[in-house]
Design an enzyme around this catalytic site. Structure first.
Site, PDB file in Angstrom:
ATOM      1  N   HIS A   1       0.835  -1.209   0.000  1.00 31.84           N
ATOM      2  CA  HIS A   1       0.000   0.000   0.000  1.00 31.84           C
ATOM      3  C   HIS A   1       0.866   1.254   0.000  1.00 31.84           C
ATOM      4  CE1 HIS A   1      -2.340  -3.313   1.688  1.00 31.84           C
ATOM      5  NE2 HIS A   1      -3.429  -2.684   1.295  1.00 31.84           N
TER       6      HIS A   1
ATOM      7  N   GLU B   1     -17.838  -3.742  24.432  1.00 31.08           N
ATOM      8  CA  GLU B   1     -17.078  -4.990  24.591  1.00 31.08           C
ATOM      9  C   GLU B   1     -15.832  -5.025  23.704  1.00 31.08           C
ATOM     10  OE1 GLU B   1     -20.346  -4.818  23.853  1.00 31.08           O
ATOM     11  OE2 GLU B   1     -21.260  -5.368  25.772  1.00 31.08           O
TER      12      GLU B   1
ATOM     13  N   HIS C   1     -28.966 -14.406  24.844  1.00 37.90           N
ATOM     14  CA  HIS C   1     -27.920 -14.325  25.856  1.00 37.90           C
ATOM     15  C   HIS C   1     -27.259 -15.672  26.160  1.00 37.90           C
ATOM     16  CE1 HIS C   1     -29.566 -10.380  26.332  1.00 37.90           C
ATOM     17  NE2 HIS C   1     -28.914 -10.108  27.441  1.00 37.90           N
TER      18      HIS C   1
ATOM     19  N   HIS D   1      -4.036   3.371  -3.431  1.00 34.00           N
ATOM     20  CA  HIS D   1      -4.221   2.868  -2.066  1.00 34.00           C
ATOM     21  C   HIS D   1      -3.447   1.574  -1.827  1.00 34.00           C
ATOM     22  CE1 HIS D   1      -6.192   1.124   1.509  1.00 34.00           C
ATOM     23  NE2 HIS D   1      -6.172   0.011   0.796  1.00 34.00           N
TER      24      HIS D   1
ATOM     25  N   ASN E   1      -7.803  12.023   3.782  1.00 33.58           N
ATOM     26  CA  ASN E   1      -7.519  12.107   2.339  1.00 33.58           C
ATOM     27  C   ASN E   1      -8.750  11.875   1.472  1.00 33.58           C
ATOM     28  OD1 ASN E   1      -7.902   9.333   2.388  1.00 33.58           O
ATOM     29  ND2 ASN E   1      -5.719   8.839   2.292  1.00 33.58           N
TER      30      ASN E   1
HETATM   31  C1  TPP Z   1     -11.380  -4.236   9.946  1.00 36.47           C
HETATM   32  C2  TPP Z   1     -10.863  -4.093   8.574  1.00 36.47           C
HETATM   33  N1  TPP Z   1     -11.716  -4.082   7.545  1.00 36.47           N
HETATM   34  C3  TPP Z   1     -11.271  -3.986   6.278  1.00 36.47           C
HETATM   35  C4  TPP Z   1      -9.939  -3.907   6.016  1.00 36.47           C
HETATM   36  C5  TPP Z   1      -9.430  -3.854   4.605  1.00 36.47           C
HETATM   37  N2  TPP Z   1      -8.951  -2.499   4.288  1.00 36.47           N
HETATM   38  C6  TPP Z   1      -7.656  -2.190   4.370  1.00 36.47           C
HETATM   39  S1  TPP Z   1      -7.359  -0.584   4.037  1.00 36.47           S
HETATM   40  C7  TPP Z   1      -9.001  -0.278   3.770  1.00 36.47           C
HETATM   41  C8  TPP Z   1      -9.481   1.094   3.412  1.00 36.47           C
HETATM   42  C9  TPP Z   1      -9.000   2.043   4.394  1.00 36.47           C
HETATM   43  O1  TPP Z   1      -9.237   3.343   4.003  1.00 36.47           O
HETATM   44  P1  TPP Z   1      -8.335   4.466   4.644  1.00 36.47           P
HETATM   45  O2  TPP Z   1      -8.156   4.213   6.062  1.00 36.47           O
HETATM   46  O3  TPP Z   1      -8.938   5.756   4.238  1.00 36.47           O
HETATM   47  O4  TPP Z   1      -6.941   4.227   3.966  1.00 36.47           O
HETATM   48  P2  TPP Z   1      -6.299   4.988   2.718  1.00 36.47           P
HETATM   49  O5  TPP Z   1      -6.898   4.386   1.490  1.00 36.47           O
HETATM   50  O6  TPP Z   1      -6.617   6.420   2.846  1.00 36.47           O
HETATM   51  O7  TPP Z   1      -4.858   4.659   2.837  1.00 36.47           O
HETATM   52  C10 TPP Z   1      -9.742  -1.435   3.950  1.00 36.47           C
HETATM   53  C11 TPP Z   1     -11.203  -1.515   3.763  1.00 36.47           C
HETATM   54  C12 TPP Z   1      -9.070  -3.923   7.128  1.00 36.47           C
HETATM   55  N3  TPP Z   1      -7.748  -3.870   6.987  1.00 36.47           N
HETATM   56  N4  TPP Z   1      -9.551  -3.984   8.382  1.00 36.47           N
HETATM   57 MG    MG Z   2      -8.359   7.431   3.379  1.00 37.61          MG
END
Ligand code: TPP
Ligand code: MG
Length: 679
Positions: free
Chosen positions: A30, A420, A482, A265, A189
């Site tokens: 990334h 939780e 529960h 990304h 961003n």
């Molecule tokens: C709990 C969880 N759900 C989904 C993902 C998969 N995932 C990784 S990055 C991302 C998008 C994140 O967006 P952002 O935080 O805005 O990152 P940017 O693209 O700006 O670097 C997703 C959905 C993950 N790592 N963790």
């Molecule tokens: Mg972002």
């Protein structure tokens, strides 16, 4: 800080090229977040972060959490450039087997990585836990004129972290507790994987955090590192609230064609775009070649060594005046239990056996907590708003409350609120910080809410204890929403998580002892530790008398509780069903059928015993019947396909507990019947 010759933008560009080149080399990763947050990182690390690359375990270092863990090349670049033991060859091995640069940052693998991040939002909650641990330790150990615990916790978060519900749980708590040394830098961003977030994330995040009681610094240009630096300094200058710095950034900044788009990304830029980015940045150096002046400007070793030496002098002065406190602080930060604890624990287990009380195991757990709290000052309890049901408090314990002026006063019981998942991830942060051994309670069925944080504790081998009460249909009238059915079995599937479902006060005492005695895992020193889940009954469970050998055997996780000469079968049971197994044994004896009863409070602990022990407890060839008020599938591991399992493979019902055990066939008669079927 005065810089040698490299300029701030050039320092940030070093991160950009390392990130894009490493991702390209790995053909995966990334680049967008590291390139977009490079200027923010350059404002935080060399100019504000107090850390020492030569000693990543320095107790009073600032903590840094990359909650948007997909941007792992950002932290690897920062650690490398700052002078940690992370050579450039490790960056070239990004995402390769057994490198120190795994796909997402992992504590224990890379020096300087404070927590494992990747499941978005949890790093932020870990940071809240670290800030809470810092504030509590300061309240417990600092003396007038001696602030030996005094550091900040910084977290980088992206849109993803703030979309996740756990950000609400953890940040609401952080605001209420006025964790003013927590500084979160938001990579605003406008982009996540699917594209422009305005279509699915239209929150006014700044206002949301103000609503939590945070200090929010809005509208900072995330590419103006002086502006970011000023915002960080403003955050540090106040002691009343946690701070969110909203940094407007461009994802993939520096890439002429891809910056500002979701294309950057999570995929390599490609060699043509990398060349175009190099040209646009005016960066002529080859991949993984960083000019010396840039290394010099980033190098944090000298400043870090000085900062630590200064702290050490202050700590020595503290130790001269308060030797006992200083020694205790050091012990606690090493995660070691007090000298003599093992014997005291043994004495407690013996006293429990001597008393022979019949109570619910949740109550037995409170007895154990009360005893352990006296022996282990690091024990830090809490509950997700079920204190009076989980019995996680003890007589005289003070709750953790915010000071009006900021930070928390000292206490040893945290009201986590109805959160939780947040509680579980905050506990992980507390354990990672060091100084405390956190435990928290909720109903077993809501362990699903916490589940990924339990998994992360297990992955990180963190010593945290989950007190899960109301562990079956035995809770009665609250009904199927529960009543746990699949929970015990599914928790047992999590590697490194130790699960105990004790049958009486003695097994509960042993389970608690095992939980707190797992090795602590701090920083790089990750050994064979891990979290524990205690599955406890709401209803009373009869005390089972044991001789000395049987008492000693409880710690093996599975043992012969009541044998019979010429046993023709084995009944295995856990928790509330042990009493049924014993009753079935008696009934069968009257019919001339001898059976052995094995109590199996912890299958994972039993599994770790040597083969002789396992064979002695479960002799090959003897037919087996397992009894547990939950799904049956798991138990075939022990009874085989020929054995029988008396359990429940559907959801529960709302009724008094006694009626439910009868309705679901969890009775001594049914167990005896099952034994006859396998003979
Ligand atoms: C709990 C969880 N759900 C989904 C993902 C998969 N995932 C990784 S990055 C991302 C998008 C994140 O967006 P952002 O935080 O805005 O990152 P940017 O693209 O700006 O670097 C997703 C959905 C993950 N790592 N963790
Ligand atoms: Mg972002």
């Amino acid at each position: 800080m005065s810089l040698p010759t490299a300029t701030h933008p050039a320092m940030a560009d070093a991160i950009r090229v390392l990130a894009m080149d490493a991702v390209q080399q790995a053909n995966s990763g990334h680049p967008g977040a590291p390139m977009g947050m490079a200027d923010i990182a350059e404002a935080l690390w060399p100019r504000n972060l107090r850390h020492n690359p030569a000693d990543p375990a320095w107790a009073n270092r600032d903590r840094f959490v990359l909650s948007n863990g997909h941007g792992s090349m950002l932290i690897y670049a920062l650690l490398h450039l700052s002078g940690y033991d992370l050579p450039i060859d490790e960056l070239k091995q990004f995402r390769q087997l057994h490198s120190k640069t795994p796909g997402h940052p992992e504590v224990g693998i890379t020096p300087g990585v404070e927590t494992t991040t990747g499941p978005l939002g949890q790093g932020l909650a870990n940071a809240v836990g670290m800030a809470l641990a810092e504030s509590l330790l300061a309240a417990e150990f600092n003396k007038p004129g001696h602030a030996i615990v005094d550091h900040h916790t910084y977290a980088f978060v992206g849109d993803g972290c703030l979309m996740e519900g756990i950000s609400h749980e953890a940040c609401s708590l952080a605001g209420t507790l006025k964790l003013s040394k927590l500084v979160v830098l938001y990579d605003d961003n406008g982009i996540s994987i699917d594209g422009e977030v305005e279509h699915w994330f239209g929150d006014d995040t700044a206002t949301r955090f103000e609503g939590y009681g945070w200090n929010v610094i809005r509208g900072v240009d995330g590419h103006d590192s002086d502006a970011v630096d000023a915002a960080i300094k403003a955050a540090r200058a106040q002691a009343a609230k946690p701070t969110l710095i909203v940094c407007r950034t461009i994802i993939g900044k520096g890439s002429p064609a891809m910056a500002g788009t979701h294309a950057v990304h999570g995929a390599p830029l490609g060699i043509d775009e990398i060349a175009a980015t190099r040209a646009a940045l005016g960066w002529s150096h080859e991949p993984f070649l960083i000019p010396q002046d840039i290394y010099d400007a980033w190098d944090a070793r000298e400043a870090g060594g000085q900062a630590q030496a200064q702290w050490q002098a202050a700590f020595d002065a503290y130790a001269a005046q308060y030797p006992a406190e200083a020694a205790e602080f050091q012990r606690r930060m090493r995660g070691e239990l007090p000298a003599g604890f093992a014997d005291q624990l043994q004495a407690y287990v013996q006293a429990t056996a001597d008393k022979g009380e019949t109570v619910a195991t949740r109550k037995a757990s409170q007895f154990a907590i009360t005893a352990l709290a006296g022996l282990l000052p690091e024990l830090l309890g809490g509950s997700a708003d079920l204190t009076g049901s989980n019995y996680t408090d003890w007589k005289g314990v003070a709750p953790v409350r915010a000071n009006p002026a900021g930070g928390v006063g000292f206490g040893r019981h945290i009201n986590y609120g109805v959160r939780e998942f947040g509680m579980a991830a905050v506990m992980n942060g507390i354990a990672l910080h060091g100084g405390y051994l956190p435990f928290g309670g909720t109903f077993l069925t809501f362990s699903d809410y916490s589940r990924n944080a339990i998994r992360m504790a297990a992955l990180m081998k963190q010593r945290v204890v989950h007190v899960f009460t109301h562990d079956s249909i035995g809770l009665g009238e609250d009904g199927p929403t529960h009543q746990s059915i699949e929970h015990a079995a599914s928790l047992r599937l999590i590697p490194n998580l130790s699960v105990w479902r004790p049958c009486d006060t003695v097994e509960t005492a042993v389970a608690w002892g095992a939980a707190v005695s797992r090795p602590a895992s701090l920083g790089m020193a990750v050994h064979d530790g891990g979290p524990t889940a205690l599955l406890l009954s709401r209803q009373n469970l009869p005390f089972v008398p044991r001789d000395a050998a049987t008492l000693a055997a409880v710690a093996r996780g599975g043992y012969v509780l009541r044998d019979a000469d010429g046993a023709r079968a084995v009944i295995l049971a856990t928790g509330s069903e042990v009493a049924l197994a014993l009753a079935a044994q008696e009934a069968l004896a009257k019919e001339g059928i001898a059976v052995r009863v094995v109590s199996m409070p912890s299958t994972d602990v039993f599994d770790r015993q040597d083969a002789d022990w396992k064979r002695a407890v479960l002799p090959p060839g003897l037919p087996r019947v397992a009894v547990e008020a939950g799904v049956t599938a798991f138990w075939h591991k022990y009874v085989g396909l020929e054995g029988a399992v008396v359990g429940i493979d559907r959801y529960g019902e709302s009724a008094p507990a006694g009626a439910l055990f009868k309705f679901f066939g969890l009775t001594a008669d049914k167990v005896a019947e099952a034994v006859k079927q396998v003979l």
